[in-house]
Motif scaffolding. Sequence first.
Motif, PDB file in Angstrom:
ATOM      1  N   GLY A  44       0.808  -1.220   0.000  1.00 33.06           N
ATOM      2  CA  GLY A  44       0.000   0.000   0.000  1.00 33.06           C
ATOM      3  C   GLY A  44       0.839   1.267   0.000  1.00 33.06           C
ATOM      4  O   GLY A  44       0.328   2.353  -0.276  1.00 33.06           O
ATOM      5  N   SER A  47       1.478   1.571  -3.825  1.00 36.73           N
ATOM      6  CA  SER A  47       0.283   2.020  -4.564  1.00 36.73           C
ATOM      7  C   SER A  47       0.031   3.509  -4.357  1.00 36.73           C
ATOM      8  O   SER A  47      -0.516   4.186  -5.225  1.00 36.73           O
ATOM      9  CB  SER A  47      -0.955   1.201  -4.189  1.00 36.73           C
ATOM     10  OG  SER A  47      -1.371   1.456  -2.871  1.00 36.73           O
ATOM     11  N   LYS A  79      -5.110   6.389   5.700  1.00 38.28           N
ATOM     12  CA  LYS A  79      -4.521   5.030   5.659  1.00 38.28           C
ATOM     13  C   LYS A  79      -3.151   5.128   6.338  1.00 38.28           C
ATOM     14  O   LYS A  79      -2.090   5.127   5.700  1.00 38.28           O
ATOM     15  CB  LYS A  79      -4.473   4.435   4.244  1.00 38.28           C
ATOM     16  CG  LYS A  79      -3.846   5.208   3.131  1.00 38.28           C
ATOM     17  CD  LYS A  79      -3.695   4.359   1.839  1.00 38.28           C
ATOM     18  CE  LYS A  79      -2.507   3.429   1.868  1.00 38.28           C
ATOM     19  NZ  LYS A  79      -2.254   2.717   0.618  1.00 38.28           N
ATOM     20  N   HIS A  81      -1.296   3.276   7.942  1.00 40.62           N
ATOM     21  CA  HIS A  81      -0.260   2.238   7.821  1.00 40.62           C
ATOM     22  C   HIS A  81       0.721   2.541   6.690  1.00 40.62           C
ATOM     23  O   HIS A  81       1.758   1.894   6.594  1.00 40.62           O
ATOM     24  CB  HIS A  81      -0.895   0.848   7.632  1.00 40.62           C
ATOM     25  CG  HIS A  81      -1.830   0.749   6.470  1.00 40.62           C
ATOM     26  ND1 HIS A  81      -3.106   1.274   6.493  1.00 40.62           N
ATOM     27  CD2 HIS A  81      -1.677   0.211   5.240  1.00 40.62           C
ATOM     28  CE1 HIS A  81      -3.698   1.050   5.330  1.00 40.62           C
ATOM     29  NE2 HIS A  81      -2.854   0.407   4.551  1.00 40.62           N
ATOM     30  N   GLY A 129      -4.050   5.707  12.022  1.00 41.83           N
ATOM     31  CA  GLY A 129      -3.625   4.294  12.043  1.00 41.83           C
ATOM     32  C   GLY A 129      -4.821   3.390  12.250  1.00 41.83           C
ATOM     33  O   GLY A 129      -4.898   2.300  11.693  1.00 41.83           O
ATOM     34  N   SER A 130      -5.780   3.873  13.045  1.00 39.13           N
ATOM     35  CA  SER A 130      -7.023   3.148  13.194  1.00 39.13           C
ATOM     36  C   SER A 130      -7.906   3.572  12.022  1.00 39.13           C
ATOM     37  O   SER A 130      -8.353   4.720  11.942  1.00 39.13           O
ATOM     38  CB  SER A 130      -7.669   3.499  14.533  1.00 39.13           C
ATOM     39  OG  SER A 130      -8.810   2.703  14.716  1.00 39.13           O
ATOM     40  N   LEU A 131      -8.104   2.665  11.099  1.00 37.73           N
ATOM     41  CA  LEU A 131      -8.764   3.014   9.833  1.00 37.73           C
ATOM     42  C   LEU A 131     -10.173   3.537  10.068  1.00 37.73           C
ATOM     43  O   LEU A 131     -10.846   3.142  11.021  1.00 37.73           O
ATOM     44  CB  LEU A 131      -8.790   1.796   8.910  1.00 37.73           C
ATOM     45  CG  LEU A 131      -7.407   1.289   8.503  1.00 37.73           C
ATOM     46  CD1 LEU A 131      -7.518  -0.044   7.749  1.00 37.73           C
ATOM     47  CD2 LEU A 131      -6.671   2.302   7.650  1.00 37.73           C
ATOM     48  N   GLY A 159      -7.520   4.500   2.089  1.00 34.46           N
ATOM     49  CA  GLY A 159      -7.456   3.248   1.340  1.00 34.46           C
ATOM     50  C   GLY A 159      -8.869   2.868   0.923  1.00 34.46           C
ATOM     51  O   GLY A 159      -9.839   3.248   1.593  1.00 34.46           O
ATOM     52  N   ASP A 160      -9.004   2.122  -0.167  1.00 33.74           N
ATOM     53  CA  ASP A 160     -10.372   1.758  -0.567  1.00 33.74           C
ATOM     54  C   ASP A 160     -10.982   0.768   0.417  1.00 33.74           C
ATOM     55  O   ASP A 160     -12.155   0.876   0.796  1.00 33.74           O
ATOM     56  CB  ASP A 160     -10.434   1.245  -2.022  1.00 33.74           C
ATOM     57  CG  ASP A 160      -9.551   0.042  -2.305  1.00 33.74           C
ATOM     58  OD1 ASP A 160      -8.698  -0.313  -1.462  1.00 33.74           O
ATOM     59  OD2 ASP A 160      -9.705  -0.548  -3.391  1.00 33.74           O
ATOM     60  N   GLU A 165     -15.537   1.081   6.188  1.00 32.71           N
ATOM     61  CA  GLU A 165     -15.913   1.501   7.549  1.00 32.71           C
ATOM     62  C   GLU A 165     -17.099   2.471   7.490  1.00 32.71           C
ATOM     63  O   GLU A 165     -17.073   3.447   6.727  1.00 32.71           O
ATOM     64  CB  GLU A 165     -14.744   2.225   8.224  1.00 32.71           C
ATOM     65  CG  GLU A 165     -13.491   1.384   8.376  1.00 32.71           C
ATOM     66  CD  GLU A 165     -13.421   0.664   9.711  1.00 32.71           C
ATOM     67  OE1 GLU A 165     -14.373   0.801  10.510  1.00 32.71           O
ATOM     68  OE2 GLU A 165     -12.423  -0.024   9.947  1.00 32.71           O
ATOM     69  N   ASN A 190      -6.742   0.487  -4.815  1.00 30.69           N
ATOM     70  CA  ASN A 190      -5.896  -0.616  -5.322  1.00 30.69           C
ATOM     71  C   ASN A 190      -6.627  -1.964  -5.320  1.00 30.69           C
ATOM     72  O   ASN A 190      -6.059  -2.973  -5.698  1.00 30.69           O
ATOM     73  CB  ASN A 190      -4.576  -0.686  -4.550  1.00 30.69           C
ATOM     74  CG  ASN A 190      -4.764  -0.901  -3.056  1.00 30.69           C
ATOM     75  OD1 ASN A 190      -5.713  -1.577  -2.627  1.00 30.69           O
ATOM     76  ND2 ASN A 190      -3.877  -0.342  -2.249  1.00 30.69           N
ATOM     77  N   LEU A 193      -7.333  -5.595   0.025  1.00 26.41           N
ATOM     78  CA  LEU A 193      -7.420  -5.311   1.458  1.00 26.41           C
ATOM     79  C   LEU A 193      -6.165  -5.900   2.095  1.00 26.41           C
ATOM     80  O   LEU A 193      -5.123  -5.984   1.442  1.00 26.41           O
ATOM     81  CB  LEU A 193      -8.704  -5.922   2.029  1.00 26.41           C
ATOM     82  CG  LEU A 193     -10.004  -5.647   1.234  1.00 26.41           C
ATOM     83  CD1 LEU A 193     -11.191  -6.341   1.885  1.00 26.41           C
ATOM     84  CD2 LEU A 193     -10.261  -4.157   1.129  1.00 26.41           C
ATOM     85  N   MET A 194      -6.259  -6.338   3.341  1.00 21.40           N
ATOM     86  CA  MET A 194      -5.063  -6.877   3.983  1.00 21.40           C
ATOM     87  C   MET A 194      -4.796  -8.307   3.509  1.00 21.40           C
ATOM     88  O   MET A 194      -3.670  -8.662   3.168  1.00 21.40           O
ATOM     89  CB  MET A 194      -5.237  -6.830   5.504  1.00 21.40           C
ATOM     90  CG  MET A 194      -3.973  -7.155   6.262  1.00 21.40           C
ATOM     91  SD  MET A 194      -3.983  -6.492   7.933  1.00 21.40           S
ATOM     92  CE  MET A 194      -5.157  -7.533   8.733  1.00 21.40           C
ATOM     93  N   HIS A 267       1.064  -7.283   1.292  1.00 19.74           N
ATOM     94  CA  HIS A 267       0.438  -6.178   2.038  1.00 19.74           C
ATOM     95  C   HIS A 267       1.503  -5.576   2.963  1.00 19.74           C
ATOM     96  O   HIS A 267       1.681  -4.358   3.035  1.00 19.74           O
ATOM     97  CB  HIS A 267      -0.756  -6.691   2.846  1.00 19.74           C
ATOM     98  CG  HIS A 267      -1.312  -5.661   3.791  1.00 19.74           C
ATOM     99  ND1 HIS A 267      -2.037  -4.578   3.370  1.00 19.74           N
ATOM    100  CD2 HIS A 267      -1.224  -5.549   5.151  1.00 19.74           C
ATOM    101  CE1 HIS A 267      -2.378  -3.821   4.413  1.00 19.74           C
ATOM    102  NE2 HIS A 267      -1.902  -4.403   5.499  1.00 19.74           N
TER     103      HIS A 267
HETATM  104  C1  LIG Z   1      -9.856  -0.024  12.492  1.00 21.46           C
HETATM  105  C2  LIG Z   1      -8.772  -0.857  11.910  1.00 21.46           C
HETATM  106  N1  LIG Z   1      -9.017  -2.166  11.628  1.00 21.46           N
HETATM  107  C3  LIG Z   1      -8.029  -2.941  11.104  1.00 21.46           C
HETATM  108  C4  LIG Z   1      -6.783  -2.420  10.869  1.00 21.46           C
HETATM  109  C5  LIG Z   1      -5.692  -3.321  10.317  1.00 21.46           C
HETATM  110  N2  LIG Z   1      -5.372  -3.011   8.911  1.00 21.46           N
HETATM  111  C6  LIG Z   1      -4.272  -2.324   8.568  1.00 21.46           C
HETATM  112  S1  LIG Z   1      -4.127  -2.095   6.923  1.00 21.46           S
HETATM  113  C7  LIG Z   1      -5.575  -2.939   6.630  1.00 21.46           C
HETATM  114  C8  LIG Z   1      -6.095  -3.112   5.236  1.00 21.46           C
HETATM  115  C9  LIG Z   1      -6.577  -1.815   4.712  1.00 21.46           C
HETATM  116  O1  LIG Z   1      -6.934  -1.903   3.341  1.00 21.46           O
HETATM  117  P1  LIG Z   1      -6.931  -0.598   2.499  1.00 21.46           P
HETATM  118  O2  LIG Z   1      -7.644   0.475   3.200  1.00 21.46           O
HETATM  119  O3  LIG Z   1      -7.446  -0.952   1.137  1.00 21.46           O
HETATM  120  O4  LIG Z   1      -5.397  -0.182   2.455  1.00 21.46           O
HETATM  121  P2  LIG Z   1      -4.261  -0.582   1.382  1.00 21.46           P
HETATM  122  O5  LIG Z   1      -4.726  -1.800   0.633  1.00 21.46           O
HETATM  123  O6  LIG Z   1      -4.163   0.594   0.485  1.00 21.46           O
HETATM  124  O7  LIG Z   1      -3.023  -0.795   2.167  1.00 21.46           O
HETATM  125  C10 LIG Z   1      -6.138  -3.389   7.826  1.00 21.46           C
HETATM  126  C11 LIG Z   1      -7.392  -4.155   7.910  1.00 21.46           C
HETATM  127  C12 LIG Z   1      -6.564  -1.060  11.207  1.00 21.46           C
HETATM  128  N3  LIG Z   1      -5.374  -0.470  11.008  1.00 21.46           N
HETATM  129  N4  LIG Z   1      -7.562  -0.307  11.694  1.00 21.46           N
END
Ligand SMILES: Cc1ncc(C[n+]2csc(CCOP(=O)(O)OP(=O)(O)O)c2C)c(N)n1
Length: 292
Positions: A44, A47, A79, A81, A129-131, A159-160, A165, A190, A193-194, A267
């Motif tokens: 990610g 991307s 996003k 992360h 960090g908390s999506l 992030g898509d 959420e 992209n 997901l994870m 990921h």
């Molecule tokens: C509330 C929450 N739930 C779960 C996570 C764990 N997590 C980190 S990245 C991710 C996947 C996110 O997918 P996306 O938003 O599409 O990001 P990308 O594929 O661009 O990395 C998850 C579930 C988190 N950071 N926050």
Amino acid sequence: MGQTSLSTGGSPHTVAELEDLAFELRSKLLHLCGTYEGAVHIGGDLSAADILTALFEYGLHVDPTDLRNPSRDRFVLSKGHAAVCMYIAMSIRGFFSYEGIVDTYGQLDSAYGMHPCKVQLPGVECSTGSLGHGLPIAVGMALSARGRGESHRVVCLLGDGETGEGSVWEAAMAARSNELGNLVAFVDRNRQLMTSFAEERVVFEPYPDKWAAFGWNVVHVDGHDMGQLVDAIDALPETSSDRPTVVICETVKGKGVDFMEHNLAWHAGSLGAADLERAMAALEASRTKESV
Ligand SMILES: Cc1ncc(C[n+]2csc(CCOP(=O)(O)OP(=O)(O)O)c2C)c(N)n1
């Protein structure tokens, strides 16, 4: 309003120069991924690399030497992360040094945590960090700017998968209800997901229509085409307008490194010396292919 002026946004780069800067960002990301002992959210990060380059080098009115200027644009990395991608993009823009990131990234008490922290790192506008939290916060920031008569933009990158959420859609509805034309969301679409491909878990499509139904201006671009990103930024409505804008960026997770692209295993991960060499060769090859 007693604000000091902020003369420029990003430096006046050409599209070709922005592409070079995005390449530099990807190279530095891979090197960090090859030296850091833990896992890096490299898929990610790659991307989002063109989007973050376009924002920090072109779109955002921010001055790394004047971080508290009230008229600066505010950026929220929802996003969270992908923090290291933002840190390196910011270092290329001159906020701080790349070496400083590499030296302490991910260590306890480092300013360069796996997720961004505004208290630890000047220039970071929001801890995330908390999506699902970034857009709601960005709505509050945009509303506050409106209330104070300020004319800067608030830009948020999601992030898509994150847009699965519910809080994102509450925020989307609030943004339109409050006529926040000073708010722009970029979505890194992209389609991964994870641990799964997006559409396997959540029905996102018809994705642009969903944003449109919430009353947003919808722009749809190839998130790896710097020309399209620049055009989308240039065409953003005045901040005094009454509709928020979403720029849906079609991207590829792992973009630029063939063995990472569309690969659920990347990921997050780390690269050993041999894999780093392989990744750098793939990145060089993809650049050559695209410039032919
Ligand atoms: C509330 C929450 N739930 C779960 C996570 C764990 N997590 C980190 S990245 C991710 C996947 C996110 O997918 P996306 O938003 O599409 O990001 P990308 O594929 O661009 O990395 C998850 C579930 C988190 N950071 N926050």
